[in-house]
Design a protein around this motif. Structure first.
Motif, mmCIF file in Angstrom:
data_model
loop_
_atom_site.group_PDB
_atom_site.id
_atom_site.type_symbol
_atom_site.label_atom_id
_atom_site.label_comp_id
_atom_site.label_asym_id
_atom_site.label_seq_id
_atom_site.Cartn_x
_atom_site.Cartn_y
_atom_site.Cartn_z
ATOM 1 N N TRP A 155 -98.845 -86.320 -6.019
ATOM 2 C CA TRP A 155 -98.207 -85.739 -7.212
ATOM 3 C C TRP A 155 -98.070 -84.225 -7.046
ATOM 4 O O TRP A 155 -97.011 -83.651 -7.317
ATOM 5 C CB TRP A 155 -99.040 -86.068 -8.455
ATOM 6 N N ALA A 156 -99.147 -83.569 -6.574
ATOM 7 C CA ALA A 156 -99.112 -82.110 -6.396
ATOM 8 C C ALA A 156 -98.059 -81.709 -5.370
ATOM 9 O O ALA A 156 -97.366 -80.700 -5.539
ATOM 10 C CB ALA A 156 -100.495 -81.602 -5.971
ATOM 11 N N ALA A 157 -97.921 -82.498 -4.319
ATOM 12 C CA ALA A 157 -96.922 -82.194 -3.280
ATOM 13 C C ALA A 157 -95.518 -82.180 -3.870
ATOM 14 O O ALA A 157 -94.672 -81.378 -3.465
ATOM 15 C CB ALA A 157 -97.017 -83.208 -2.141
ATOM 16 N N GLY A 158 -95.269 -83.053 -4.843
ATOM 17 C CA GLY A 158 -93.974 -83.061 -5.516
ATOM 18 C C GLY A 158 -93.719 -81.778 -6.291
ATOM 19 O O GLY A 158 -92.593 -81.246 -6.293
ATOM 20 N N GLN A 159 -94.772 -81.259 -6.941
ATOM 21 C CA GLN A 159 -94.643 -79.991 -7.665
ATOM 22 C C GLN A 159 -94.411 -78.841 -6.691
ATOM 23 O O GLN A 159 -93.591 -77.951 -6.933
ATOM 24 C CB GLN A 159 -95.910 -79.725 -8.495
ATOM 25 N N VAL A 160 -95.144 -78.854 -5.576
ATOM 26 C CA VAL A 160 -94.989 -77.809 -4.565
ATOM 27 C C VAL A 160 -93.560 -77.804 -4.012
ATOM 28 O O VAL A 160 -92.949 -76.747 -3.828
ATOM 29 C CB VAL A 160 -96.027 -77.997 -3.432
#
Length: 336
Positions: A192-197
């Motif tokens: 999920w965090a990778a998508g935000q990044v």
């Protein structure tokens, strides 16, 4: 941060709950074991991270060193820039700057409101870059600085890593900083965090340098699985206590069980809080187990990030845990 861009970066968090001399020895061991960077976490109730980093600089030759993370509420951002530049000087140019919004509950102990966290963190490292470039700065924003400058300049660029967990901070770090320290251990959270990044990187100016995404993961590794999991209880309790509702939902963590942990922490009953940590909470918020188990979990995490910071508690035996974490990372790096 790794010398070989095809290999993941190996980081380690050395928490100043231990005396500076012990942490200096652990930093030396981490360097010998192949780690690239060591962060000293910054909480008012522990020893001063910059004093500890100075000792760690004396005990190492190549290891990059920095606070991970300090916040611009307890300490004025100009002072943080000065302290980090000092570490850069005593380490012959090995400093990194880990900065974040800080822990809301710890700041409330000091009567500090954590207002406008996104802007304050961004303004802090923008200002630090100007100061490190030798500029005299005046700033009116979430904090004030007038005609401020430093009497020292870093030998080179000091990389800035933002401690982040929420969507806005993750995107901001990718757009403006040199790296992000994602406060998560589970592949579900890291994906999920990778998508935000990725969203932040899409808005990153072309002339900015490379960006590095690191999982700042709670890790507990030992020869015995149950001992490793037991040692994970304290950090997991604090993670659960500060976890946002969507994060708990992502892992199907029982809301009442999480509230019981939070309430015990707020009442200062740490043994009760640690005792209320469930196996599901440890699975969600810590990479805990034997070297083999931890290596498998590192491999899953590295599907989504460029490297791993092995975070607190490390394990029931710190020296043994540094060696085991290194072995686990070596297995994944070799496999990759």
């Amino acid at each position: 941060m790794s010398d070989d861009s095809s290999q993941p970066t190996w980081g380690i968090e050395l928490t100043p709950e231990h005396p500076p001399d012990r942490l200096a020895d652990l930093a030396g061991l981490a360097e010998d074991e192949g780690f690239d960077v060591a962060f000293a976490s910054g909480h008012y109730f522990n020893r001063d991270p910059f004093v500890v980093l100075s000792r760690m600089a004396d005990a190492t030759d190549d290891l990059q060193l920095g606070p991970g993370v300090v916040n611009p509420y307890e300490t004025h951002p100009v002072k943080l820039a000065s302290q980090t530049a000092t570490i850069d000087e005593v380490s012959d140019g090995r400093a990194v700057f880990g900065v974040g919004a800080g822990d809301r509950s710890s700041l409330s102990n000091l009567g500090i409101e954590r207002d406008s966290p996104l802007r304050r963190v961004l303004e802090t490292f923008d200002l630090a870059r100007d100061l490190w470039d030798g500029e005299t700065v005046t700033h009116e924003g979430t904090f004030t600085a007038r005609d401020a400058s430093l009497n020292l300049e870093p030998a080179g660029e000091i990389p800035i890593y933002v401690g982040a967990q929420g969507p806005h901070m993750l995107r901001m770090s990718a757009k403006h900083a040199d790296g992000v320290l994602i406060n998560a251990a589970h592949p579900r959270d890291l994906e999920w965090a990778a998508g935000q990044v990725e969203q932040g990187l899409a808005e990153r100016p072309d002339d900015y340098g490379d960006f590095e995404s690191l999982a700042f993961a709670s890790v507990s590794v030992a020869a015995d699985e149950s001992e490793a999991r037991e040692a994970a209880r304290p950090p997991v309790a604090f993670i659960v206590g500060g976890a946002a509702e969507p994060v708990l939902e992502r892992h199907d963590i029982d809301r009442e069980a999480a509230s019981a942990v939070s309430e015990s922490l707020e009442q200062g009953d740490l043994p009760e809080a640690f005792g209320r940590v469930t196996p599901a909470m440890i699975d969600a918020f810590c990479i805990a187990g034997t070297t083999e188990t931890v290596a498998d979990r590192f491999g899953a995490a590295l599907e989504h990030v460029d490297g791993i910071v092995v975070g607190s508690p490390l394990g029931p035996d710190l020296e043994d845990a540094v060696e085991r974490a290194s072995e686990a990372l070596a297995r994944v790096s070799t496999d990759g």
